[in-house]
Design a protein around this motif. Structure first.
Motif, PDB file in Angstrom:
ATOM      1  N   TYR A   1      42.938  26.134  38.411  1.00 27.53           N
ATOM      2  CA  TYR A   1      43.446  24.928  39.066  1.00 27.53           C
ATOM      3  C   TYR A   1      42.439  23.797  38.880  1.00 27.53           C
TER       4      TYR A   1
ATOM      5  N   LYS B   1      47.955  29.511  48.455  1.00 24.88           N
ATOM      6  CA  LYS B   1      47.977  28.505  47.392  1.00 24.88           C
ATOM      7  C   LYS B   1      47.619  27.129  47.940  1.00 24.88           C
ATOM      8  N   ARG B   2      48.207  26.781  49.085  1.00 21.87           N
ATOM      9  CA  ARG B   2      47.944  25.464  49.681  1.00 21.87           C
ATOM     10  C   ARG B   2      46.468  25.310  50.034  1.00 21.87           C
ATOM     11  N   LEU B   3      45.908  26.307  50.688  1.00 20.58           N
ATOM     12  CA  LEU B   3      44.513  26.217  51.100  1.00 20.58           C
ATOM     13  C   LEU B   3      43.569  26.285  49.906  1.00 20.58           C
TER      14      LEU B   3
ATOM     15  N   ALA C   1      52.307  31.222  50.242  1.00 13.33           N
ATOM     16  CA  ALA C   1      52.251  29.761  50.141  1.00 13.33           C
ATOM     17  C   ALA C   1      50.998  29.195  50.793  1.00 13.33           C
ATOM     18  N   ASP C   2      50.550  29.802  51.903  1.00 10.82           N
ATOM     19  CA  ASP C   2      49.352  29.302  52.576  1.00 10.82           C
ATOM     20  C   ASP C   2      48.104  29.512  51.730  1.00 10.82           C
TER      21      ASP C   2
ATOM     22  N   HIS D   1      44.039  25.293  46.877  1.00 11.62           N
ATOM     23  CA  HIS D   1      44.047  23.990  46.207  1.00 11.62           C
ATOM     24  C   HIS D   1      43.286  22.951  47.039  1.00 11.62           C
ATOM     25  N   ALA D   2      43.467  22.989  48.359  1.00 15.95           N
ATOM     26  CA  ALA D   2      42.774  22.027  49.227  1.00 15.95           C
ATOM     27  C   ALA D   2      41.261  22.215  49.159  1.00 15.95           C
TER      28      ALA D   2
END
Length: 484
Positions: free
Chosen positions: A398, A370-372, A367-368, A374-375
């Protein structure tokens, strides 16, 4: 004037790039000529000899098709103490919580995410797994630049089917990437036996044909230092290994990872010093946080490409760069990374983020990641290239940009898990607008030496990558496509 090895290498790359561009132009002109002949032939085949084309659409397609055709598309010996995990005794970079304070162990130490910092076990034999040992077959390296960059074709040119603004061939920045490169432990023993150029012998063509090749350097380069305490894997590489790394085609390295300070701050500063001495640009670490987060900007075909190095795997908080002490550009809290990306985007056409993250030996990003990822893209990154899991992970499309979650090991000590031997070179053709098209060349490492895969082995690896990608797929030629 005597040129350094790095300057000589860059000059050879520029000369190769010019030759490839000239070849592409010649091929384009020849294909246009063939298209024109096809039109003339079609006109002469009119009904009743009237000169009216039999199939005007076919003639037009023949001409258009010719124009399009011109587009480029650990074996860790027990003697070294290399066992099964790297993040022992509270030194693990954890994914369970927040950023460590200076001098404290990361969250997750002692179990929550213990797999995230390990380096894998080893067998003393040194085998990295089964695979093809052959060189790329078919055609000269230049052939790949003029057309589709197909795995095993012997070419490493710009990928086909570039998106809007991506460009191809001479009007794009042609970039290449590899996963982790280790120059210590059993790899060093192999190099001392077979020569420092040994690890790259069968992959050299794929590293040299692009304008810029970047890799993650997973070891400090120093003759001094104090080994990091309570750490399962502690590496040290000789500066003698650097000239061969440059000669292989590598133009830039990321230092933001969980081994760069294996020999303390002295080892980090030596690493930066030796890299600067041989003029090998590096990102992700520095004498302070300003240096660590500073991009390296390189130019290719008139396109400015900014590289940033980041890590979310930091064994202890003291490894983080600060205003007054050396260290790494960490990304547990992405705010500093986001600011650096925005600044780089204002200075360059294309922004590439090379990041160390994820869970070891996991096929899928956590999850980290994917989160990072995208950020970073939301902040302005055009391409995110990951490392650390030691295995290949998939790709994600993305918002029209790309994330390569992990390129696995490239040159590394072998590990019991055979997936760690699967590797490859990622090519990206990026236009001035920031859009990139991607192609992956599948390889497998045997005795820490990656070699191109062919036939069924290549097809199987590409199919596995397609199956673990997100909003993306990988075709039989290694071309990576976005999908809903």
């Amino acid at each position: 004037m005597v040129m350094s090895r790095s300057e000589s290498h860059q000059r050879r790359k520029r000369e190769r790039s010019k030759r490839l561009r000239r070849l592409a132009v010649v091929n384009f002109v020849l294909l246009l000529a063939v298209g024109a002949l096809a039109v003339v032939y079609a006109l002469q085949r009119g009904d009743g000899g009237s000169g009216t084309p039999d199939k005007p659409d076919a003639a037009a397609n023949a001409n258009g098709g010719s124009a399009d055709a011109g587009k480029g598309a650990g074996d860790a010996p027990a003697a070294n103490g290399e066992g099964s995990q790297d993040g022992q005794s509270g030194q693990q970079a954890g994914d369970a919580g927040g950023t460590p304070s200076a001098g404290q162990a990361q969250d997750g130490a002692g179990g929550a995410d213990a797999a995230n910092g390990g380096e894998g076990g080893g067998n003393a034999a040194g085998g990295d797994g089964p695979g093809s040992g052959g060189k790329p077959d078919g055609g000269s390296p230049a052939d790949g630049a003029a057309g589709t960059a197909a795995p095993g074709s012997g070419g490493s040119g710009a990928p086909a089917e570039a998106g809007v603004g991506a460009g191809s061939g001479a009007d794009a920045a042609n970039l290449s990437f590899t996963g982790d490169i280790l120059l210590a432990a059993s790899v060093e023993k192999l190099m001392l036996k077979n020569g420092y150029g040994y690890p790259y012998a069968k992959a050299r063509n794929y590293l040299q044909l692009s304008d810029i090749t970047a890799a993650n350097l997973e070891t400090p380069v120093t003759l001094r230092g104090t080994p990091a305490p309570n750490k399962q894997y502690v590496y040290k590489a000789s500066p003698d290994a650097l000239p061969a790394l440059i000669d292989s085609g590598v133009d830039l390295v990321n230092l933001a990872n969980n081994h760069t300070l294996d020999q303390g701050e002295v080892g980090l500063l030596d690493t930066i010093g030796y890299l600067n001495k041989v003029k090998l640009p590096n990102v992700g670490a520095g004498r302070n946080d300003a240096e660590a987060f500073k991009p390296v900007i390189k130019e290719a075909n008139g396109i400015r490409v900014a590289y940033l190095g980041l890590t979310r795997v930091v064994p202890v908080g003291s490894w983080k760069a600060g205003p007054n002490h050396p260290g790494l550009a960490e990304s547990y809290d992405p705010s500093r990374a986001v600011a650096a990306i925005k600044k780089a985007k204002a200075e360059a056409d294309v922004v590439v983020v090379m990041v160390h993250w994820g869970t070891e030996l996991a096929d899928l990003p956590n999850a980290d990641q994917k989160r990072l990822g995208h950020a970073y893209i939301d902040a302005g990154a055009d391409l995110v290239v990951g490392s650390h899991p030691h295995v290949l992970q998939g790709f994600e499309s993305y918002k029209g940009k790309w994330i390569a979650y992990s390129l696995g090991n490239f040159v590394f000590s072998g590990m019991p898990d055979k997936r760690t031997a699967d590797t490859g070179v990622l090519d990206a053709a990026c236009g001035a607008g920031g859009a990139c098209s991607l192609a992956f060349h599948p390889m497998r490492a045997v005795q820490s030496q990656p070699a191109p895969l062919e036939g069924e082995e290549a097809a199987a690896l590409l199919k596995r990558l397609a199956g673990i990608s997100v909003h993306a797929t990988v075709d039989a030629n290694g071309l990576i496509h976005a999908k809903e």
